[in-house]
Motif scaffolding. Structure first.
Motif, PDB file in Angstrom:
ATOM      1  N   ASN A   1      69.406  81.198  51.316  1.00 16.97           N
ATOM      2  CA  ASN A   1      69.003  79.910  51.888  1.00 16.97           C
ATOM      3  C   ASN A   1      69.961  79.542  53.010  1.00 16.97           C
ATOM      4  O   ASN A   1      70.973  78.865  52.812  1.00 16.97           O
ATOM      5  N   ASN A   2      69.638  80.019  54.207  1.00 16.72           N
ATOM      6  CA  ASN A   2      70.473  79.758  55.377  1.00 16.72           C
ATOM      7  C   ASN A   2      69.602  79.667  56.619  1.00 16.72           C
ATOM      8  O   ASN A   2      68.380  79.875  56.547  1.00 16.72           O
ATOM      9  N   PHE A   3      70.231  79.365  57.732  1.00 17.54           N
ATOM     10  CA  PHE A   3      69.536  79.287  59.015  1.00 17.54           C
ATOM     11  C   PHE A   3      70.047  80.367  59.969  1.00 17.54           C
ATOM     12  O   PHE A   3      70.076  80.171  61.181  1.00 17.54           O
ATOM     13  N   ASN A   4      70.431  81.509  59.416  1.00 17.44           N
ATOM     14  CA  ASN A   4      70.932  82.601  60.248  1.00 17.44           C
ATOM     15  C   ASN A   4      69.825  83.282  61.040  1.00 17.44           C
ATOM     16  O   ASN A   4      70.096  83.925  62.051  1.00 17.44           O
ATOM     17  N   ASP A   5      68.582  83.184  60.580  1.00 21.71           N
ATOM     18  CA  ASP A   5      67.440  83.739  61.305  1.00 21.71           C
ATOM     19  C   ASP A   5      66.211  82.910  60.966  1.00 21.71           C
ATOM     20  O   ASP A   5      66.251  82.041  60.083  1.00 21.71           O
ATOM     21  N   MET A   6      65.121  83.174  61.664  1.00 20.11           N
ATOM     22  CA  MET A   6      63.907  82.366  61.493  1.00 20.11           C
ATOM     23  C   MET A   6      63.331  82.499  60.089  1.00 20.11           C
ATOM     24  O   MET A   6      62.924  81.509  59.479  1.00 20.11           O
ATOM     25  N   PHE A   7      63.284  83.725  59.567  1.00 20.06           N
ATOM     26  CA  PHE A   7      62.709  83.920  58.244  1.00 20.06           C
ATOM     27  C   PHE A   7      63.506  83.167  57.182  1.00 20.06           C
ATOM     28  O   PHE A   7      62.928  82.509  56.308  1.00 20.06           O
ATOM     29  N   SER A   8      64.831  83.252  57.241  1.00 21.29           N
ATOM     30  CA  SER A   8      65.664  82.541  56.267  1.00 21.29           C
ATOM     31  C   SER A   8      65.526  81.037  56.428  1.00 21.29           C
ATOM     32  O   SER A   8      65.517  80.292  55.444  1.00 21.29           O
ATOM     33  N   GLY A   9      65.398  80.589  57.677  1.00 17.28           N
ATOM     34  CA  GLY A   9      65.211  79.158  57.910  1.00 17.28           C
ATOM     35  C   GLY A   9      63.917  78.645  57.320  1.00 17.28           C
ATOM     36  O   GLY A   9      63.872  77.567  56.719  1.00 17.28           O
ATOM     37  N   MET A  10      62.843  79.443  57.462  1.00 13.19           N
ATOM     38  CA  MET A  10      61.570  79.058  56.864  1.00 13.19           C
ATOM     39  C   MET A  10      61.663  79.045  55.341  1.00 13.19           C
ATOM     40  O   MET A  10      61.024  78.224  54.679  1.00 13.19           O
ATOM     41  N   ASN A  11      62.480  79.944  54.799  1.00 16.20           N
ATOM     42  CA  ASN A  11      62.680  79.970  53.352  1.00 16.20           C
ATOM     43  C   ASN A  11      63.342  78.683  52.874  1.00 16.20           C
ATOM     44  O   ASN A  11      62.957  78.107  51.850  1.00 16.20           O
ATOM     45  N   VAL A  12      64.357  78.220  53.618  1.00 16.94           N
ATOM     46  CA  VAL A  12      65.018  76.955  53.274  1.00 16.94           C
ATOM     47  C   VAL A  12      64.023  75.799  53.332  1.00 16.94           C
ATOM     48  O   VAL A  12      63.949  74.961  52.413  1.00 16.94           O
ATOM     49  N   LEU A  13      63.223  75.743  54.395  1.00 16.31           N
ATOM     50  CA  LEU A  13      62.288  74.638  54.565  1.00 16.31           C
ATOM     51  C   LEU A  13      61.181  74.666  53.514  1.00 16.31           C
ATOM     52  O   LEU A  13      60.708  73.609  53.084  1.00 16.31           O
ATOM     53  N   PHE A  14      60.776  75.862  53.088  1.00 16.59           N
ATOM     54  CA  PHE A  14      59.773  75.947  52.019  1.00 16.59           C
ATOM     55  C   PHE A  14      60.332  75.381  50.720  1.00 16.59           C
ATOM     56  O   PHE A  14      59.634  74.675  49.983  1.00 16.59           O
TER      57      PHE A  14
ATOM     58  N   LEU B   1      62.544  73.108  50.517  1.00 14.46           N
ATOM     59  CA  LEU B   1      62.560  71.656  50.682  1.00 14.46           C
ATOM     60  C   LEU B   1      61.153  71.081  50.521  1.00 14.46           C
ATOM     61  O   LEU B   1      60.979  69.991  49.958  1.00 14.46           O
ATOM     62  N   LEU B   2      60.164  71.806  51.027  1.00 10.84           N
ATOM     63  CA  LEU B   2      58.784  71.310  50.970  1.00 10.84           C
ATOM     64  C   LEU B   2      58.292  71.181  49.541  1.00 10.84           C
ATOM     65  O   LEU B   2      57.557  70.248  49.208  1.00 10.84           O
ATOM     66  N   VAL B   3      58.682  72.120  48.682  1.00  9.64           N
ATOM     67  CA  VAL B   3      58.271  72.056  47.275  1.00  9.64           C
ATOM     68  C   VAL B   3      59.316  71.353  46.417  1.00  9.64           C
ATOM     69  O   VAL B   3      59.200  71.337  45.188  1.00  9.64           O
ATOM     70  N   VAL B   4      60.329  70.788  47.071  1.00  8.04           N
ATOM     71  CA  VAL B   4      61.407  70.025  46.417  1.00  8.04           C
ATOM     72  C   VAL B   4      62.044  70.871  45.309  1.00  8.04           C
ATOM     73  O   VAL B   4      62.122  70.469  44.151  1.00  8.04           O
ATOM     74  N   ASN B   5      62.492  72.064  45.698  1.00  7.56           N
ATOM     75  CA  ASN B   5      63.082  73.005  44.748  1.00  7.56           C
ATOM     76  C   ASN B   5      64.604  73.013  44.908  1.00  7.56           C
ATOM     77  O   ASN B   5      65.141  73.721  45.764  1.00  7.56           O
ATOM     78  N   ASN B   6      65.318  72.217  44.107  1.00  9.70           N
ATOM     79  CA  ASN B   6      66.789  72.202  44.090  1.00  9.70           C
ATOM     80  C   ASN B   6      67.379  72.050  45.495  1.00  9.70           C
ATOM     81  O   ASN B   6      68.332  72.748  45.866  1.00  9.70           O
TER      82      ASN B   6
ATOM     83  N   CYS C   1      57.784  65.932  56.481  1.00  9.47           N
ATOM     84  CA  CYS C   1      56.907  66.965  55.926  1.00  9.47           C
ATOM     85  C   CYS C   1      56.502  66.712  54.480  1.00  9.47           C
ATOM     86  O   CYS C   1      55.331  66.903  54.129  1.00  9.47           O
ATOM     87  N   VAL C   2      57.456  66.315  53.650  1.00  4.73           N
ATOM     88  CA  VAL C   2      57.144  66.140  52.228  1.00  4.73           C
ATOM     89  C   VAL C   2      56.438  64.800  52.001  1.00  4.73           C
ATOM     90  O   VAL C   2      55.336  64.752  51.441  1.00  4.73           O
ATOM     91  N   THR C   3      57.081  63.714  52.446  1.00  8.61           N
ATOM     92  CA  THR C   3      56.485  62.392  52.237  1.00  8.61           C
ATOM     93  C   THR C   3      55.277  62.159  53.116  1.00  8.61           C
ATOM     94  O   THR C   3      54.310  61.515  52.690  1.00  8.61           O
ATOM     95  N   GLY C   4      55.297  62.692  54.331  1.00  7.58           N
ATOM     96  CA  GLY C   4      54.212  62.450  55.273  1.00  7.58           C
ATOM     97  C   GLY C   4      53.121  63.499  55.251  1.00  7.58           C
ATOM     98  O   GLY C   4      52.063  63.323  54.645  1.00  7.58           O
ATOM     99  N   ILE C   5      53.383  64.631  55.910  1.00 10.81           N
ATOM    100  CA  ILE C   5      52.342  65.645  56.136  1.00 10.81           C
ATOM    101  C   ILE C   5      51.832  66.235  54.828  1.00 10.81           C
ATOM    102  O   ILE C   5      50.622  66.455  54.667  1.00 10.81           O
ATOM    103  N   SER C   6      52.731  66.520  53.881  1.00  8.72           N
ATOM    104  CA  SER C   6      52.298  67.124  52.613  1.00  8.72           C
ATOM    105  C   SER C   6      51.329  66.223  51.866  1.00  8.72           C
ATOM    106  O   SER C   6      50.318  66.693  51.315  1.00  8.72           O
TER     107      SER C   6
END
Length: 229
Positions: A83-96, A98-103, A131-136
């Protein structure tokens, strides 16, 4: 694997599951735009995260940040290194996550220790609000509303047969004997079927109601029937 595929075939054999699958395919186009908005916002935050926090989460022992990260006991014990922002794929993993509110609080801890500041919380808070409160929630409401609308349409089109003055109506089709129509002897022999649809595809009509008026004895013309073929 073969047993799993047999189970999938069994699901398609059950009418309720076939209906669920048909509705899901029908509502996907209606949900496309809002999903694209979510993807755009996630891409924006992932790119921003790379610029702001790229390289902060690392296991390289020669990097001082790795020693600071070891103090984040919850982060390291949970093995949240990916869970880092070192690359795009890892960044999307972090945001996912957050989107599912997982720890997400555990994920934030790693960035707090490596940046040495709690201001990183605002980045994650903004994403949560947008994203979570609004778009989701908008996606959830759109999908649920579209599901029940499409379910009603399918029930009208493919529901049970209905008899109206000797005419059998099923969805947007009517099956009738031409000898007697709306109580009138026509002198025509044979069985026919009639189909109704709107000339313009953006017109929403109740095909069953129109068929009842057309083949019923009290078939008074209705203004809503204009534009039908």
């Amino acid at each position: 694997m073969a047993r799993v595929l047999r189970l999938v075939r069994l699901l398609f054999a059950i009418e309720s599951f076939r209906l669920l699958g048909a509705i899901t395919l029908d509502i996907l186009p209606a949900s496309r735009d809002i999903f694209l908005v979510l993807l755009f916002v996630a891409y924006f935050f992932a790119t921003s995260g790379q610029l702001l926090y790229g390289g902060y989460i690392t296991r390289d022992p020669s990097n001082p940040l790795s020693h600071a990260l070891l103090e984040a006991t919850d982060f390291t014990s949970s093995a949240y290194w990916p869970n880092n922002f070192n690359d795009m794929f890892s960044g999307m993993n972090v945001l996912f996550n957050l989107l599912v509110v997982n720890n997400w609080t555990t994920c934030i801890q790693g960035f707090e220790y490596t940046t040495g500041s709690k201001t990183v919380r605002f980045f994650f808070l903004f994403f949560h609000l947008i994203c979570v409160t609004g778009i989701s929630n908008v996606i959830t409401s759109v999908v649920i509303n579209s599901f029940f609308q499409q379910l009603e349409v399918i029930e009208h089109r493919y529901g049970r047969n209905e008899r109206v003055d000797g005419t059998s109506i099923r969805g947007s089709r009517a099956f009738f004997a031409a000898s007697v129509l709306t109580g009138t002897n026509t002198g025509v022999q044979g069985k026919y079927s009639a189909h109704i649809q709107a000339v313009n595809f953006d017109v929403d009509i109740d095909e069953r109601a129109v068929m009842r008026r057309v083949f019923g004895r009290s078939n008074t013309p209705d203004s809503n029937e204009k534009g039908l073929t």
